[in-house]
Scaffold this motif. Sequence first.
Motif, mmCIF file in Angstrom:
data_model
loop_
_atom_site.group_PDB
_atom_site.id
_atom_site.type_symbol
_atom_site.label_atom_id
_atom_site.label_comp_id
_atom_site.label_asym_id
_atom_site.label_seq_id
_atom_site.Cartn_x
_atom_site.Cartn_y
_atom_site.Cartn_z
ATOM 1 N N ARG A 670 0.852 -1.267 -0.110
ATOM 2 C CA ARG A 670 -0.068 0.070 -0.007
ATOM 3 C C ARG A 670 0.908 1.389 0.056
ATOM 4 O O ARG A 670 0.365 2.367 0.596
ATOM 5 C CB ARG A 670 -0.942 -0.079 1.081
ATOM 6 N N SER A 672 3.062 1.962 1.800
ATOM 7 C CA SER A 672 3.068 2.707 3.396
ATOM 8 C C SER A 672 3.876 1.740 4.157
ATOM 9 O O SER A 672 3.615 0.727 4.426
ATOM 10 C CB SER A 672 1.601 2.621 4.005
ATOM 11 N N TYR A 675 1.745 0.890 7.450
ATOM 12 C CA TYR A 675 0.951 -0.165 7.272
ATOM 13 C C TYR A 675 1.811 -1.678 7.368
ATOM 14 O O TYR A 675 1.343 -2.377 8.223
ATOM 15 C CB TYR A 675 0.149 -0.468 5.904
#
Length: 716
Positions: A670, A672, A675
């Motif tokens: 993602r 991220s 995450y």
Amino acid sequence: MPEVPISIPSVVLTGRYIRPDGTPLTGTLTFEPPAHLTIPDADIITAGAATVELDSTGAFSVSLIATDNAATQPSDWAYTVVERLQHADGRTFHIKLPASTPVVDLADIAPTNPDGGDYVVVAGPPGAPGSKIYAGAGAPSNTLGIDGDYYVDTTVGAVQFFGPKASGAWPTTGVALGGGAGGVTSVNTKTGAVTLSAADVGALPADGTVATGNLFLVGAAGTYRGFNFQSGANKRWVFQVDNAAESGADAGSNFDLSAWTDAGAWKSTVLAGKRNTGDLAVGANQFTAGAKLTVNGPTALRNASATPVAPDAGVTLFAQGDVLKQRKPNGSTSVIGGEPGIYVPSNWGSFWRAKRDTAGTGRATIAVVGGSASQGFYASNPITKSWPGVIRTALQAQYGDGGSGFMTSSLSSTILSSGDAAALAAWQSAGAIIGQTGTWLQGGSKFGPGINYLYTDTTGGTLTFKARGTTVKLYTVVGSGTRPNMKYSIDGAATQTVAQPSGTAAIQVTTVTGLSAAEHTIVITCDTTSTGNYLSVVGVEGLNATGVVVNNLALAGASSASYANNLQSALNSTWNGGVDYPADLVIFTAGPNDATANTTGDAWAANVAKFLKAVRDTSTATGTTDVMIMLPHLGVHDVTNFKYQDYALRGRALAEVYGAAFVNMWALGRNSWEYWRTLGYWGTSAGTGAAGTDAVHMSDAGFQFMANQILPLLTS
């Protein structure tokens, strides 16, 4: 549908008319009896014809007076059937409907050969009177009956059967029929007023039963045999064997389950099976060649509440979270059609699969190049718990152990002690670091497999490697000046001496065969030398004759440029999956270090292309190596230059150009860092494999996730 009065024997006649392509016909059928029928017992006279119209499916159903009712005058007659069909020729023919068959399909009794004329019931001349059976107490009188008749003497205790009568006289004695003291004394061991149940005579009761054993439904080959489930006179379901001829090789007598309309007409095949192949078809009696199951129409999978267990072979398809997935024998689960960030072109991996599937008789090789995210920082063991190590373990378990593969000299205290002391200590305890004595330095050129070598001019300096396989190969850099001899010993055996020639720089491979398939300890020693005369060691490889080998040639700190020199004389990319050290599949993973160096997308793509030139088209290479481009998750390794998305775009384009697979772990994460932190995928520089907050290096769990994305592509 009009009903014949219940006091008159009747027959339900059904049928269906369609065109050769299955389109229903339209029209009417007329059933004409004799001009008048008189049925005294029912106080009824009938006249005229019955006409029925074909429905939207081409079907009809009609109740008609039976043609063999003895109480009807005349008592034995036939219907004249007139077909009046739109856009099709009709016929006229005759049929009989005996009351003994209460439901009949017109297709079973209508004439089947149009060229043979109509099927007409023609009454023959009266036959000779049939025999009669008389009964009475005592012997028969000759005045009773005619020749050919029979007689039963019902005298209690002396029941006899006489006949046939001949020449006007009965036989003088009859055949005793028994009867004891008079008549039948028991039925099925029951006496008195006997009532027999279905079980008494081996029949199925009308209200159902519970039975054991087998139920046999026997019929001739080429005929329908089945069960009808009806509502009244109309079929609802038919479970049957069809009338396909048994022509040999197990053909014919195929299975069929079909649904019928409210009017009792055939509607559709729900499930069909071929006896000779065992193939099944759902929704129609149509099969796809080579498929065990054909579904004629959309197919739905309900979401599974839990991931199914791994199959012992093949794949298990299931839906979960409204996504179609597959579960493989190695325990991996992947999304059908690919996760976002995964691209696999049609027929990708054909060279790798061919070698993989014959690894029982040969060797299949994978080479991984890239930086620390592929070398295994910060797994608990960079050899076994990095993502290349995880896929090595899984592939060797499934396709055979091809050996430990290449162990690079970069897993050494020379390289790790300055920046990763904690990881070095943990990995030394795990047995993942080469041992060394004396002074060894890291070479300045990107030579050989793993683009790294250690050199020493210390007499007696040693490097100790572990390798598993029946063959061990030792890789050294020779040339470029005077070199001392290399000495080596395997598992404490006698020391061998190998000259290291001067001249042009080259990679020298020393091969030792005839070993056991176990793990071996290889000690390399620098022979007598002097200052400036170096022994240069690249690494050691362990191989078996068959199975899968995964060579992790990644180097911490490497960028795309580290593998971008495709000249054979450069001893670089051609020794990392190229023609000098080939593989069946090469996985290119360099990228995060390019991002921090602010390398442009075009420069990164050019470096990848140069590397692939060495793999696919340098010297004798003919392009028989599959390629995967994998971008590791960038994490927060670069938060300044923002070039990584450019690599992703160009990586996908390169995959199109080279027919390569493309896996974007950044997209799978993602994009991220946070995450993956919540999932425990980032590691810690302690080198324990535990979850941490490193900017770009994974934990054991993070490496397992990466392997789980790649393994399905390698085992499909």
